[in-house]
Design an enzyme around this catalytic site. Structure first.
Site, PDB file in Angstrom:
ATOM      1  N   HIS A 181     -19.930-151.170 -19.336  1.00  0.00           N
ATOM      2  CA  HIS A 181     -20.429-151.413 -20.685  1.00  0.00           C
ATOM      3  C   HIS A 181     -20.580-152.911 -20.942  1.00  0.00           C
ATOM      4  O   HIS A 181     -21.421-153.333 -21.738  1.00  0.00           O
ATOM      5  CB  HIS A 181     -19.474-150.836 -21.735  1.00  0.00           C
ATOM      6  CG  HIS A 181     -19.379-149.345 -21.716  1.00  0.00           C
ATOM      7  ND1 HIS A 181     -18.539-148.669 -20.859  1.00  0.00           N
ATOM      8  CD2 HIS A 181     -20.016-148.393 -22.447  1.00  0.00           C
ATOM      9  CE1 HIS A 181     -18.662-147.367 -21.073  1.00  0.00           C
ATOM     10  NE2 HIS A 181     -19.544-147.172 -22.021  1.00  0.00           N
ATOM     11  N   ASP A 252     -27.091-143.130 -17.316  1.00  0.00           N
ATOM     12  CA  ASP A 252     -26.127-143.620 -18.290  1.00  0.00           C
ATOM     13  C   ASP A 252     -26.894-144.500 -19.275  1.00  0.00           C
ATOM     14  O   ASP A 252     -28.084-144.796 -19.077  1.00  0.00           O
ATOM     15  CB  ASP A 252     -24.994-144.388 -17.594  1.00  0.00           C
ATOM     16  CG  ASP A 252     -23.687-144.349 -18.383  1.00  0.00           C
ATOM     17  OD1 ASP A 252     -23.727-144.052 -19.598  1.00  0.00           O
ATOM     18  OD2 ASP A 252     -22.629-144.615 -17.796  1.00  0.00           O
TER      19      ASP A 252
END
Length: 348
Positions: A181, A252
């Site tokens: 992230h 993702d």
């Protein structure tokens, strides 16, 4: 109107006019919900119903409802234990651990289906090496076979409730310490090590009938220079051909820092789709989502559209009926064991 290749998010408890227009775009195919979209079970059911009613076939609606740290809907939903809790149960009583995992998988899916959500991005199939803080207790166990068997039991419960399963993060995110992230994790292991350990749960779950997979935003630099989610080697040569996976591949989130190596949002979406993804996620960046909608206007993949149909939820029970189901009461009692003894000092 068929399913487009983009899954995007929305800002709040209700749709805005701009969001309705974006979701009616042919490139849109699904919506991922977050905690900011959830106020109560009735509110989320109303929101989901509105989204589903926008077009035919309905847009797919997903959420991250793994349990533990990653559970977007909480108030009015059962507090789900993290995957590692089942792994600890397994060390004490393997048969009972799998039975409980199946019941909690059913509970998670049944509660989501009662408000209309199609599927959760779960289970996590990464190995709990103890190196990755972003994975941590989201992993069932360190041992590949234990992960595979607990995930299978969990998926059996999910299927009983009418929901598909999404295994993540292929080919394995558990070894790297970096959080994709926020940064670009690089796994320096050789292919043989990954094949012998990390890939085993994915292979087993594919054989057990898992419907979808999400690749990791990780580079395995001794194997391929690209992120797994942008890599034809990982998605086509290994996942499709070697493991014979016929289900859906979701990227993702393309807004994650690790995905920046592929360029702007349009470039990231094209790279993921060209590598073999069926649907790409763009979350928390409406400008990026708009860029992808525009860039993919002429994109068409009939095979992906056929695969995506399998992700629609089935046989939902109304919440009032669900709460009268003996399985719900039994599962909630099992949840109470976790609430009382999260450290697993249980009499099994």
């Amino acid at each position: 109107m068929s399913h487009g290749p983009l899954m995007l998010d929305i800002a709040g408890f209700e749709l805005t006019q701009l969001e309705r227009e974006m979701l009616l775009h042919p490139v849109a195919g699904g919506v991922i919900l977050f905690s900011r979209n959830f106020q109560s079970p009735q509110q989320i059911k109303t929101l989901v119903s509105e989204i589903h009613g926008l077009r035919e076939p309905p847009l797919l609606i997903a959420v991250d409802q793994e349990g533990g740290r990653v559970q977007r809907f909480r108030e009015g939903f059962s507090r789900l234990p993290p995957a590692a809790w089942f792994g600890e149960l397994n060390k004490q009583n393997s048969k009972k651990a799998k039975s409980i995992a199946q019941k909690i998988g059913w509970l998670m899916a049944a509660e989501l289906r009662s408000v209309g959500v199609d599927f959760s991005f779960a289970p996590v199939l990464d190995l709990g090496f103890g190196k990755s803080s972003v994975i941590g207790d989201r992993a069932f166990d360190r041992k590949p076979l234990v992960v595979a068997e607990l995930a299978h039991a969990w998926m059996m419960g999910v299927h009983e409730a009418g929901m598909a399963a999404v295994g993540k993060h292929f080919p394995g995110h558990g070894w790297v310490s970096g959080d994709s992230h926020c940064e670009l994790p690089i796994d320096h292991r050789r292919l043989g090590d990954i094949m012998m350990e990390d890939l085993l749960p994915f292979q087993r779950m594919i054989d057990y009938g898992m419907e979808a997979i999400m690749p990791a935003h990780v580079i395995y630099d001794h194997i391929d220079p690209k992120l797994a989610g942008f890599s034809k080697y990982w998605l086509q040569d290994v996942l499709r051909k070697q493991l014979n996976f016929q289900g859906v591949i979701f990227s993702d989130d393309l807004t994650m820092a690790a995905a920046e190596e592929a360029g702007g949002y349009a470039q990231r979406a094209h790279a993921a789709l060209n590598a073999g993804c069926d649907m790409v996620l763009v979350c928390n960046n409406s400008a990026g989502a708009s860029e992808v909608l525009e860039a993919l206007g002429d994109y068409n993949n009939p095979a992906a559209q056929m695969r995506l149909i399998r992700m629609h939820g089935r046989k939902a029970q109304h919440r009032e009926v669900l709460h009268m189901d003996p399985r719900w009461r039994e599962s909630v009692e099992l949840i109470a064991l976790y609430e009382e003894s999260p450290s697993l000092n249980l009499d099994l």
